[in-house]
Design a protein around this motif. Structure first.
Motif, PDB file in Angstrom:
ATOM      1  N   ASN A 209     -46.499  74.037  29.240  1.00  0.00           N
ATOM      2  CA  ASN A 209     -46.493  73.856  27.779  1.00  0.00           C
ATOM      3  C   ASN A 209     -46.086  72.444  27.396  1.00  0.00           C
ATOM      4  O   ASN A 209     -46.714  71.812  26.545  1.00  0.00           O
ATOM      5  N   GLN A 210     -45.031  71.977  28.046  1.00  0.00           N
ATOM      6  CA  GLN A 210     -44.572  70.614  27.750  1.00  0.00           C
ATOM      7  C   GLN A 210     -45.648  69.583  28.103  1.00  0.00           C
ATOM      8  O   GLN A 210     -45.875  68.625  27.365  1.00  0.00           O
ATOM      9  N   ALA A 211     -46.289  69.812  29.242  1.00  0.00           N
ATOM     10  CA  ALA A 211     -47.331  68.872  29.682  1.00  0.00           C
ATOM     11  C   ALA A 211     -48.487  68.834  28.678  1.00  0.00           C
ATOM     12  O   ALA A 211     -48.999  67.763  28.329  1.00  0.00           O
ATOM     13  N   ILE A 212     -48.885  70.005  28.202  1.00  0.00           N
ATOM     14  CA  ILE A 212     -49.979  70.066  27.228  1.00  0.00           C
ATOM     15  C   ILE A 212     -49.575  69.337  25.943  1.00  0.00           C
ATOM     16  O   ILE A 212     -50.358  68.567  25.376  1.00  0.00           O
ATOM     17  N   GLU A 213     -48.342  69.577  25.499  1.00  0.00           N
ATOM     18  CA  GLU A 213     -47.869  68.907  24.276  1.00  0.00           C
ATOM     19  C   GLU A 213     -47.879  67.389  24.426  1.00  0.00           C
ATOM     20  O   GLU A 213     -48.111  66.659  23.460  1.00  0.00           O
ATOM     21  N   LYS A 214     -47.652  66.953  25.635  1.00  0.00           N
ATOM     22  CA  LYS A 214     -47.674  65.514  25.913  1.00  0.00           C
ATOM     23  C   LYS A 214     -49.104  64.973  26.018  1.00  0.00           C
ATOM     24  O   LYS A 214     -49.330  63.773  26.136  1.00  0.00           O
ATOM     25  N   GLY A 215     -50.092  65.888  26.016  1.00  0.00           N
ATOM     26  CA  GLY A 215     -51.490  65.452  26.083  1.00  0.00           C
ATOM     27  C   GLY A 215     -52.059  65.383  27.486  1.00  0.00           C
ATOM     28  O   GLY A 215     -53.069  64.718  27.721  1.00  0.00           O
ATOM     29  N   CYS A 216     -51.407  66.080  28.425  1.00  0.00           N
ATOM     30  CA  CYS A 216     -51.917  66.104  29.807  1.00  0.00           C
ATOM     31  C   CYS A 216     -52.861  67.286  30.012  1.00  0.00           C
ATOM     32  O   CYS A 216     -52.605  68.387  29.538  1.00  0.00           O
ATOM     33  N   HIS A 217     -53.934  67.041  30.771  1.00  0.00           N
ATOM     34  CA  HIS A 217     -54.724  68.157  31.287  1.00  0.00           C
ATOM     35  C   HIS A 217     -53.912  68.850  32.368  1.00  0.00           C
ATOM     36  O   HIS A 217     -53.090  68.212  33.026  1.00  0.00           O
ATOM     37  N   ILE A 218     -54.178  70.151  32.565  1.00  0.00           N
ATOM     38  CA  ILE A 218     -53.462  70.836  33.648  1.00  0.00           C
ATOM     39  C   ILE A 218     -54.428  71.590  34.564  1.00  0.00           C
ATOM     40  O   ILE A 218     -55.431  72.136  34.124  1.00  0.00           O
ATOM     41  N   ILE A 219     -54.077  71.571  35.836  1.00  0.00           N
ATOM     42  CA  ILE A 219     -54.820  72.318  36.861  1.00  0.00           C
ATOM     43  C   ILE A 219     -53.799  73.226  37.524  1.00  0.00           C
ATOM     44  O   ILE A 219     -52.807  72.741  38.055  1.00  0.00           O
TER      45      ILE A 219
END
Lengths: 332, 332
Positions: A90-100
């Motif tokens: 969630n934090q990564a997405i909020e920061k604008g990162c794609h996730i795998i």
């Protein structure tokens, strides 16, 4: 930007596989993406463990350090358990990162929420590695669904229990002996519950349900039966009748309702899953136009899973590029 | 433009399949593409044959009529033979149409030229249906190649010869009887040469060679051996030893050279192609990261092939959209 900056959450078997695959396929990735791929940081649990990582890579046990990396584009997540994984993503997405992600238990439960949140933040989520390891089942289903309806799925989604059943039949081992062999070979965990009770396969099946039917049945209504009660005698008796027990995850939709189960089923020679041996996974899809179609391959392991994650990586970056360009055209 | 205008070249089994698939999947296609799909014209050979097509569709035996259709976006090609097919497709590309082909013989020979020409004219070419019918082998290989190297291919690419070998084994038929049965069932042509001499499988293998290794071996250097010389006795003898003859198309690269062959090979129980029965096709891929991976499904037939062509249709239109948008951004 001429560099894509990635971080790894977790540096166990799968995390190391991703790291190696990116290192050994750097040239191929650069050709494909037109950019260098750099692993900028690795999140680990125990800083005292020796790891042979180059000095320029940030190795930390604190997610904040990872999220503070400048221009971080993408996160590969290969840790176990729902939390803190879900919070991190969630934090990564909020920061604008794609996730795998390769985390099936977490994704079965929170996948829809993550996809929704990613949409809001205009980032992508890759989850090919959650289901059937290196077998590209997610992308194949997405492609088939463009034209076909998928009427029914029957699948071997847990390599460990398939290995145990294969050994009980081929080498006449008892269940405990076959399980012990699986543990010796590194196929089963010290606590094998998730594998042998159908829980691992259940998570994967729920991910497929969401993908194919846009929803999941209520978890408590899904029949989950493990392989622990199968004796060597039962397995041999079936073999004499040219039948085999397979731990099958099934999925279909009837009268608007998704029906799912994971349990040992007796299949005969003509069934495409009859011949699936050892730790392989296989998925049989009954479709409206193509008919019956089967994929088979390694359902787990360091490099197959890493391969699925790196394929996702390319897919996610290309999808993102295409979407952003559409955006620029529309808003220009 | 709120309509995508398509034309069909050929209205035999596959052409009719595409027509039906588009009609029955109109809603799904509209959702996917955001546009209505209209079949504007059909090229046929014999105008005297009765066809139940709606009046607004142009039915003609003249390619010029098809190419003169206003705003024609895409052509589905389902005719047999190299010519006039290749000429027609060249004309269509020059006119700015995307093309979707199911013609393996033509594409094995002229595929590279068509792809080159399409690039110049900024249109797309779909050829999933040329190889293994509804089994999405082309797209799967494209995806695997993003990360994996493909070390070796072994495949059953001709359903007719696989059916004949299955019947010879299971029902102890002689070769001529099994061939006759295949003809009665509509699996084999009146002239079965292409199927039983490995020529059909050879064309498909050359398409895979181009895709995987970026080139083809010299055609005359490729060993092509048919199944005509296999007797019922040989097949039974193999069965007693728990082995089976399979007509296998193989492909690999050694010392920078592509090696290919199509011939009957004795395989044992552990081989993933051992269990492939009847008219199914199957492809076993040995890859650098995933390991060994197998796809199996219907290699021919009206709806599987049509499904592959309609999937191509979506793929081609989305690829085109993405490329055109990139262009607009770059040149704006």
């Amino acid at each position: 930007m001429t560099v894509i900056r990635a971080a790894l959450l977790g540096f166990g078997t799968v995390g190391q596989g991703v790291y190696e695959a990116i290192k050994t396929h750097q040239k191929r990735l650069q050709e494909r993406l037109g950019k260098k791929v750099e692993i900028a940081g690795v999140l680990i649990r125990d800083l005292r463990k020796q790891r042979s990582l180059p000095k320029h890579i940030l190795v930390t046990d604190n997610i904040e350090d990872i999220l503070a990396i400048d221009d971080l584009d993408i996160i590969f997540e290969a840790i176990v358990g729902n939390e803190p994984c879900y919070t991190y993503l969630n934090q990564a997405i909020e920061k604008g990162c794609h996730i795998i992600t390769a985390n099936k238990a977490m994704f079965a439960q929170f996948g829809t929420k993550l996809l929704e949140k990613a949409k809001q933040h205009r980032v992508q989520v890759g989850f090919e590695a959650t289901t059937a390891g290196g077998v590209p089942i997610i992308r194949t289903i997405e492609q088939l669904l463009q034209v076909n309806k998928i009427e029914k799925v029957e699948a071997i989604l847990n390599g460990t229990s398939n290995f145990i059943l294969s050994e009980m039949r081929k080498n006449k081992l008892s269940f405990p002996d076959a399980l012990q062999l699986a543990q010796e070979r590194g196929y089963a965990e010290a606590d094998p519950t998730n594998d042998i009770e159908g829980i691992d396969a259940f998570y994967k099946l729920m991910i497929l349900s969401e993908l194919i039917y846009g929803g999941q049945p209520e978890w408590r209504t899904v029949e989950k039966q493990g392989i622990r009660t199968l004796t060597s005698e039962k397995v041999q008796l079936a073999e004499q009748k040219q039948k085999r027990y397979k731990q099958i995850a099934s999925l279909t939709k009837k009268d608007g309702k998704v029906l799912a189960s994971v349990k040992p089923i007796l299949v005969n020679k003509a069934h495409p899953l009859y011949h699936v041996e050892d730790v392989d996974n296989a998925i049989k899809l009954e479709t409206s136009l193509i008919g019956t179609f089967t994929l088979q391959g390694p359902g787990a392991g360091k490099l197959p899973t890493a391969s699925a994650m790196v394929e996702d990586f390319i897919y996610v970056l290309e999808k993102d590029k295409s979407i952003k360009q559409q955006g620029e055209v529309v808003y220009s």
